[in-house]
Design an enzyme around this catalytic site. Structure first.
Site, PDB file in Angstrom:
ATOM      1  N   LYS A 114       0.824  -1.209   0.000  1.00 49.52           N
ATOM      2  CA  LYS A 114       0.000   0.000   0.000  1.00 49.52           C
ATOM      3  C   LYS A 114       0.856   1.257   0.000  1.00 49.52           C
ATOM      4  CE  LYS A 114      -4.351  -1.684   1.903  1.00 49.52           C
ATOM      5  NZ  LYS A 114      -5.308  -1.634   3.011  1.00 49.52           N
ATOM      6  N   LYS A 197      -8.716 -10.577  -7.581  1.00 51.27           N
ATOM      7  CA  LYS A 197      -9.709 -10.772  -6.531  1.00 51.27           C
ATOM      8  C   LYS A 197     -10.822  -9.729  -6.674  1.00 51.27           C
ATOM      9  CE  LYS A 197      -9.156  -9.289  -2.189  1.00 51.27           C
ATOM     10  NZ  LYS A 197     -10.015  -9.087  -1.025  1.00 51.27           N
ATOM     11  N   LYS A 200     -14.212  -4.632  -2.917  1.00 50.46           N
ATOM     12  CA  LYS A 200     -15.073  -3.458  -2.821  1.00 50.46           C
ATOM     13  C   LYS A 200     -14.277  -2.189  -3.078  1.00 50.46           C
ATOM     14  CE  LYS A 200     -15.522  -4.281   2.091  1.00 50.46           C
ATOM     15  NZ  LYS A 200     -14.195  -3.996   2.690  1.00 50.46           N
TER      16      LYS A 200
HETATM   17  P1  ADP Z   1     -12.395  -5.931   0.021  1.00 45.40           P
HETATM   18  O1  ADP Z   1     -11.242  -6.323  -0.844  1.00 45.40           O
HETATM   19  O2  ADP Z   1     -13.708  -6.173  -0.621  1.00 45.40           O
HETATM   20  O3  ADP Z   1     -12.249  -4.536   0.582  1.00 45.40           O
HETATM   21  P2  ADP Z   1     -11.679  -6.847   2.650  1.00 45.40           P
HETATM   22  O4  ADP Z   1     -10.229  -6.837   2.432  1.00 45.40           O
HETATM   23  O5  ADP Z   1     -12.284  -5.735   3.460  1.00 45.40           O
HETATM   24  O6  ADP Z   1     -12.416  -6.927   1.238  1.00 45.40           O
HETATM   25  O7  ADP Z   1     -12.101  -8.232   3.258  1.00 45.40           O
HETATM   26  C1  ADP Z   1     -13.219  -8.441   4.101  1.00 45.40           C
HETATM   27  C2  ADP Z   1     -13.482  -9.928   4.178  1.00 45.40           C
HETATM   28  O8  ADP Z   1     -13.994 -10.397   2.932  1.00 45.40           O
HETATM   29  C3  ADP Z   1     -12.237 -10.771   4.441  1.00 45.40           C
HETATM   30  O9  ADP Z   1     -12.606 -11.835   5.290  1.00 45.40           O
HETATM   31  C4  ADP Z   1     -11.842 -11.258   3.083  1.00 45.40           C
HETATM   32  O10 ADP Z   1     -11.132 -12.453   3.116  1.00 45.40           O
HETATM   33  C5  ADP Z   1     -13.196 -11.433   2.402  1.00 45.40           C
HETATM   34  N1  ADP Z   1     -13.050 -11.214   0.961  1.00 45.40           N
HETATM   35  C6  ADP Z   1     -12.813 -10.039   0.355  1.00 45.40           C
HETATM   36  N2  ADP Z   1     -12.785 -10.170  -0.969  1.00 45.40           N
HETATM   37  C7  ADP Z   1     -13.004 -11.483  -1.234  1.00 45.40           C
HETATM   38  C8  ADP Z   1     -13.073 -12.263  -2.415  1.00 45.40           C
HETATM   39  N3  ADP Z   1     -12.914 -11.709  -3.605  1.00 45.40           N
HETATM   40  N4  ADP Z   1     -13.333 -13.579  -2.316  1.00 45.40           N
HETATM   41  C9  ADP Z   1     -13.499 -14.132  -1.106  1.00 45.40           C
HETATM   42  N5  ADP Z   1     -13.432 -13.471   0.057  1.00 45.40           N
HETATM   43  C10 ADP Z   1     -13.187 -12.151   0.016  1.00 45.40           C
HETATM   44 NA    NA Z   2     -10.281  -3.544   2.215  1.00 47.37          NA
END
Ligand code: ADP
Ligand code: NA
Length: 330
Positions: A114, A197, A200
């Site tokens: 980051k 991946k 959000k």
């Molecule tokens: P994002 O990338 O959407 O901001 P976060 O890093 O905040 O997601 O992750 C929140 C939770 O959601 C974690 O437990 C993470 O492992 C799960 N998660 C996020 N993106 C995915 C994905 N593409 N597939 C499966 N699990 C995910």
């Molecule tokens: Na995140």
């Protein structure tokens, strides 16, 4: 009867969660809350390690909590609260920062990624100490297990090291938590870019399925998902990442095995398969969205639930914190 304790959380980093969050985290949390004494937090203190708009952050925090509940996290069974409502989090983080090596924190790969993207002037000290706050989150609750994605594994390892270090320096204080790493089959990829991946915080939302989107909009996104020219519905992550991703979503939302879905669509085209998946997605998320909207239509009631849960969290957290202060000599 004492159930083992579970801690997990998500950042309120968008207006809606995406289906990766749902399949990779919320569906598992929903099951695990039956056999664990679960603490689920909306980690807004983590969210401010990058620039935020205050009113929007407050709204995203409420929306994230509403989606936890809409997805089946029961606030009367689990402790579902907002991190900043419990001041023990930053208080413990400060103490843990005093036993964290500067070099040790500097080895966190998420920070390195980051900070190299943002540049050093846009990188806050808070982003650097983020993993220490996460350690505090987990250790305050005497947590047994922490379900996380593999990108968080290193942070949970740091949490374990800090717990052990504190315990050996000051006496047994913290339970040492175990990470439960999400399975590869629960990993969802972007529909337009199926080797990245789904997130959000993705730059483009064309390949992201949002929990709170109109079902018809999600159905369209499924119909437009990237596939390949072979035309056969077959799981092969390496050569058919788009179709494989759709199969994983299909299987996760229906509880069916991938081979059974492959059989069902054998000899049929991607159009049929996508139509089938669009129906599955609409059926699953239609009710979740409706429930979330109901909850958001009554913010006072939602805030009351969150305040009651924060009080439950605080009781546990403050016991740990009092013990820590005592042991450290404060
Ligand atoms: P994002 O990338 O959407 O901001 P976060 O890093 O905040 O997601 O992750 C929140 C939770 O959601 C974690 O437990 C993470 O492992 C799960 N998660 C996020 N993106 C995915 C994905 N593409 N597939 C499966 N699990 C995910
Ligand atoms: Na995140």
């Amino acid at each position: 009867m004492n159930k083992p304790r579970l801690y997990s959380g998500m950042q309120p980093s968008a207006d809606s969660l995406q289906i990766g969050n749902y399949i990779g985290a919320l569906m598992q949390w929903r099951d695990l809350q039956q056999s664990y004494d679960a603490f689920f937090s909306v980690v807004d203190l983590h969210a401010i390690t990058v620039a935020q708009d205050p009113a929007h952050l407050r709204e995203k925090t409420r929306r994230t909590a509403a989606q936890y509940i809409a997805a089946g996290i029961e606030p009367s069974k689990s402790t579902l609260y907002v991190q900043s409502h419990v001041p023990a989090h930053p208080e413990l983080a400060w103490i843990l920062s005093t036993i964290t090596g500067f070099g040790e924190a500097g080895r966190m790969t998420q920070f390195k990624d980051k900070s190299s993207r943002y540049g050093s002037d846009a990188t806050s000290v808070g982003l650097f100490t983020y993993p220490v706050l996460m350690a505090a989150d987990i250790l305050l609750y005497q947590t047994d297990i922490v379900p996380v994605g593999d990108d968080q594994k290193q942070h949970v390892e740091l949490t374990r090291d800090l717990a052990e270090r504190f315990n050996s320096r000051f006496g047994q204080t913290f339970r040492v938590p175990t990470p439960v790493i999400q399975q590869e089959t629960a990993r969802i990829y972007d529909l337009q870019n199926p080797t990245a991946k789904m997130s959000k915080s993705a730059e483009s939302d064309a390949g992201v399925l949002w929990l709170l989107d109109e079902p018809s909009k999600s159905a369209k996104k499924v119909m437009r998902a990237v596939t390949d020219s072979e035309g056969s519905v077959r799981y092969d992550r390496e050569n058919k990442p788009g179709v494989s991703n759709l199969l994983v979503i299909y299987a996760a939302l229906t509880g069916r095995q991938i081979p059974a879905i492959e059989d069902e669509y054998a000899g049929r085209g991607y159009g049929d398969f996508k139509k089938g998946l669009a129906d599955v997605v609409v059926n699953e998320f239609g009710p979740v969205r409706e429930r979330a909207m109901e909850l958001l239509a009554d913010p006072a009631e939602l805030d009351r639930v969150l305040a009651a849960n924060a009080a439950k969290a605080e009781e546990v957290a403050n016991r740990t914190l009092a013990d820590v202060y005592d042991r450290v000599g404060l």
